[in-house]
Motif scaffolding. Structure first.
Motif, PDB file in Angstrom:
ATOM      1  N   ARG A   5       0.817  -1.219   0.000  1.00  0.00           N
ATOM      2  CA  ARG A   5       0.000   0.000   0.000  1.00  0.00           C
ATOM      3  C   ARG A   5       0.850   1.268   0.000  1.00  0.00           C
ATOM      4  O   ARG A   5       0.331   2.365  -0.231  1.00  0.00           O
ATOM      5  N   ALA A   6       2.150   1.134   0.292  1.00  0.00           N
ATOM      6  CA  ALA A   6       3.025   2.312   0.331  1.00  0.00           C
ATOM      7  C   ALA A   6       3.422   2.775  -1.067  1.00  0.00           C
ATOM      8  O   ALA A   6       4.010   3.850  -1.221  1.00  0.00           O
ATOM      9  N   GLY A   7       3.129   1.957  -2.087  1.00  0.00           N
ATOM     10  CA  GLY A   7       3.415   2.352  -3.460  1.00  0.00           C
ATOM     11  C   GLY A   7       4.883   2.363  -3.814  1.00  0.00           C
ATOM     12  O   GLY A   7       5.303   3.099  -4.720  1.00  0.00           O
ATOM     13  N   VAL A   8       5.696   1.564  -3.123  1.00  0.00           N
ATOM     14  CA  VAL A   8       7.131   1.540  -3.399  1.00  0.00           C
ATOM     15  C   VAL A   8       7.441   0.579  -4.558  1.00  0.00           C
ATOM     16  O   VAL A   8       6.589  -0.191  -4.999  1.00  0.00           O
ATOM     17  N   GLU A   9       8.682   0.631  -5.019  1.00  0.00           N
ATOM     18  CA  GLU A   9       9.116  -0.229  -6.120  1.00  0.00           C
ATOM     19  C   GLU A   9       9.035  -1.703  -5.722  1.00  0.00           C
ATOM     20  O   GLU A   9       9.213  -2.050  -4.542  1.00  0.00           O
ATOM     21  N   PRO A  10       8.789  -2.603  -6.693  1.00  0.00           N
ATOM     22  CA  PRO A  10       8.705  -4.044  -6.388  1.00  0.00           C
ATOM     23  C   PRO A  10       9.922  -4.592  -5.652  1.00  0.00           C
ATOM     24  O   PRO A  10       9.783  -5.450  -4.775  1.00  0.00           O
ATOM     25  N   ILE A  11      11.135  -4.073  -5.968  1.00  0.00           N
ATOM     26  CA  ILE A  11      12.328  -4.575  -5.312  1.00  0.00           C
ATOM     27  C   ILE A  11      12.305  -4.279  -3.816  1.00  0.00           C
ATOM     28  O   ILE A  11      12.838  -5.044  -2.999  1.00  0.00           O
ATOM     29  N   VAL A  12      11.656  -3.177  -3.417  1.00  0.00           N
ATOM     30  CA  VAL A  12      11.544  -2.849  -1.990  1.00  0.00           C
ATOM     31  C   VAL A  12      10.560  -3.800  -1.308  1.00  0.00           C
ATOM     32  O   VAL A  12      10.780  -4.236  -0.173  1.00  0.00           O
ATOM     33  N   VAL A  13       9.469  -4.137  -2.002  1.00  0.00           N
ATOM     34  CA  VAL A  13       8.499  -5.088  -1.440  1.00  0.00           C
ATOM     35  C   VAL A  13       9.146  -6.455  -1.268  1.00  0.00           C
ATOM     36  O   VAL A  13       8.974  -7.126  -0.242  1.00  0.00           O
ATOM     37  N   HIS A  28      18.991  -6.690  -1.897  1.00  0.00           N
ATOM     38  CA  HIS A  28      19.025  -5.291  -1.475  1.00  0.00           C
ATOM     39  C   HIS A  28      18.675  -4.353  -2.634  1.00  0.00           C
ATOM     40  O   HIS A  28      19.225  -4.493  -3.736  1.00  0.00           O
ATOM     41  N   PRO A  29      17.792  -3.404  -2.407  1.00  0.00           N
ATOM     42  CA  PRO A  29      17.554  -2.373  -3.426  1.00  0.00           C
ATOM     43  C   PRO A  29      18.815  -1.545  -3.631  1.00  0.00           C
ATOM     44  O   PRO A  29      19.650  -1.425  -2.720  1.00  0.00           O
ATOM     45  N   PRO A  30      18.984  -0.944  -4.798  1.00  0.00           N
ATOM     46  CA  PRO A  30      20.186  -0.134  -5.045  1.00  0.00           C
ATOM     47  C   PRO A  30      20.185   1.137  -4.205  1.00  0.00           C
ATOM     48  O   PRO A  30      19.121   1.660  -3.829  1.00  0.00           O
ATOM     49  N   HIS A  68      23.739  -2.203   6.461  1.00  0.00           N
ATOM     50  CA  HIS A  68      23.916  -2.323   5.014  1.00  0.00           C
ATOM     51  C   HIS A  68      23.133  -1.231   4.288  1.00  0.00           C
ATOM     52  O   HIS A  68      23.636  -0.624   3.332  1.00  0.00           O
ATOM     53  N   ILE A  69      21.918  -0.958   4.742  1.00  0.00           N
ATOM     54  CA  ILE A  69      21.100   0.091   4.124  1.00  0.00           C
ATOM     55  C   ILE A  69      21.816   1.443   4.203  1.00  0.00           C
ATOM     56  O   ILE A  69      21.938   2.172   3.215  1.00  0.00           O
TER      57      ILE A  69
END
Length: 346
Positions: A5-13, A28-30, A68-69
């Motif tokens: 529901r946050a509308g983030v990129e698929p890699i974040v989900v 990990h997302p870039p 890491h983030i």
């Protein structure tokens, strides 16, 4: 918490689903994505804010991921005036770092809730994970093997969810060696008519029942009925006869028997094969699916006993685990081969 529901990129989900399952190798997302303020705000809310999420991973795991983030964000900074790590992330790292560290061996024995997200599209809203309280990093010793979810269970879970849900929906399911209850709870969520989760150890059955209750209390099964739990020793003939008799009295004909990583000990191979033969004799139309990680020769010995002594034909099934963003849940390694076979009367 529904990060979709946050509308983030698929890699974040995907990253979130892996994080909540507490796997070791994360996608990990870039840094170019992590550096954006909206994504950092989302990360704090869904990954680290315990007021928003009751089942966050333990501190040691959070620290590893958060470091890491932050490192990836810092590496992506080009303009110190514009690019920065959010105060929330820095402050949470400080909070986590102040927590006294535990002995790793002791921590590995502790139970924590893992969230196993099913392999559904990343933009689908309202997806509920299977919640399993377990010792995820537990090493296999004696009677504790049922206190964590093993890769073969996740492999069979993928197969049932993605490739053969018709084997479960509306069917009567019996699980042998159910352990944490992951597969039985999954089958209940897939709208099985009934699920009986069995294990041979009382301690494991208590943990299994607690996981069933955890999912019912958190409404992860929707309107589905939770699995029933029964202690069953494969060498206890009166108990096996009672299992068959109870099914007949309730007009239950088992449609599917499942077992994952239950062929690891040489002493139980023949009792297991004999039990499966008895079930097949009493419920001729039952499908039997066994999933095993191939760590030794015990699985081949088991299948040989099934074929040679009990005239059960062994059929191997192909499981297709996709790459990249198409791999969306029930994450597990197949570096060590995992086989799924069905057993039919020869």
């Amino acid at each position: 918490m529904d990060i979709a529901r946050a509308g983030v990129e698929p890699i974040v989900v995907k990253f979130y689903r892996q994080y909540m399952q507490q796997i070791n190798e994360l996608s990990h997302p870039p840094g170019s994505l992590l550096i954006t303020p909206d994504v950092q705000s989302c990360l704090y809310k869904y990954f680290f804010d315990e007021s928003q999420n009751a089942f966050l991973p333990p501190p040691r795991y959070q620290v590893k991921v958060l470091r890491h983030i932050i490192l990836e964000i810092e590496k992506s900074m080009k303009d110190p005036e514009e690019d920065q790590v959010s105060d929330q992330l820095y402050e949470h790292l400080g909070y986590l770092s102040a927590i006294p560290s535990q002995d790793q061996a002791e921590e590995a024995q502790q139970l924590h809730v893992q969230s196993y997200y099913p392999p559904l599209p990343f933009d689908e809203h309202g997806i509920q994970p299977i919640l399993i309280k377990e010792a995820r990093n537990l090493l296999s010793r004696g009677n504790n093997v049922g206190l964590r979810t093993w890769e073969a269970a996740l492999h069979l879970g993928w197969y049932l969810f993605k490739q053969s849900p018709e084997l479960v929906r509306g069917k009567n399911i019996l699980e042998l060696g159910a352990g944490t209850g992951f597969l039985s709870i999954l089958c209940a969520g897939l709208k099985a008519a009934s699920v009986l989760a069995t294990d041979g150890l009382g301690l494991v059955c208590e943990s299994l029942q607690a996981n069933v209750d955890l999912n019912l209390q958190n409404n992860t099964l929707g309107d589905a009925k939770g699995p029933d739990v029964l202690q069953l020793d494969w060498t206890d003939q009166p108990a096996i006869e009672q299992l068959i008799e109870d099914a007949r009295k309730s007009n239950t004909s088992y449609d599917l028997v499942i077992g994952a990583d239950i062929t690891y000990h040489p002493d139980i191979l023949r009792p297991l094969a004999e039990l499966l033969s008895i079930i097949k004799d009493n419920f001729p139309n039952v499908a039997i699916l066994i999933s095993a990680t191939i760590r030794s020769d015990t699985f081949s010995r088991f299948t040989a006993i099934c074929q040679d002594e009990f005239k059960l034909k062994v059929i191997e099934h192909t499981v297709v685990i996709p790459d990249g963003l198409r791999y969306s849940g029930f994450f597990h390694s197949v570096a060590t081969p995992i086989k799924i076979v069905s057993l039919e009367r020869a």
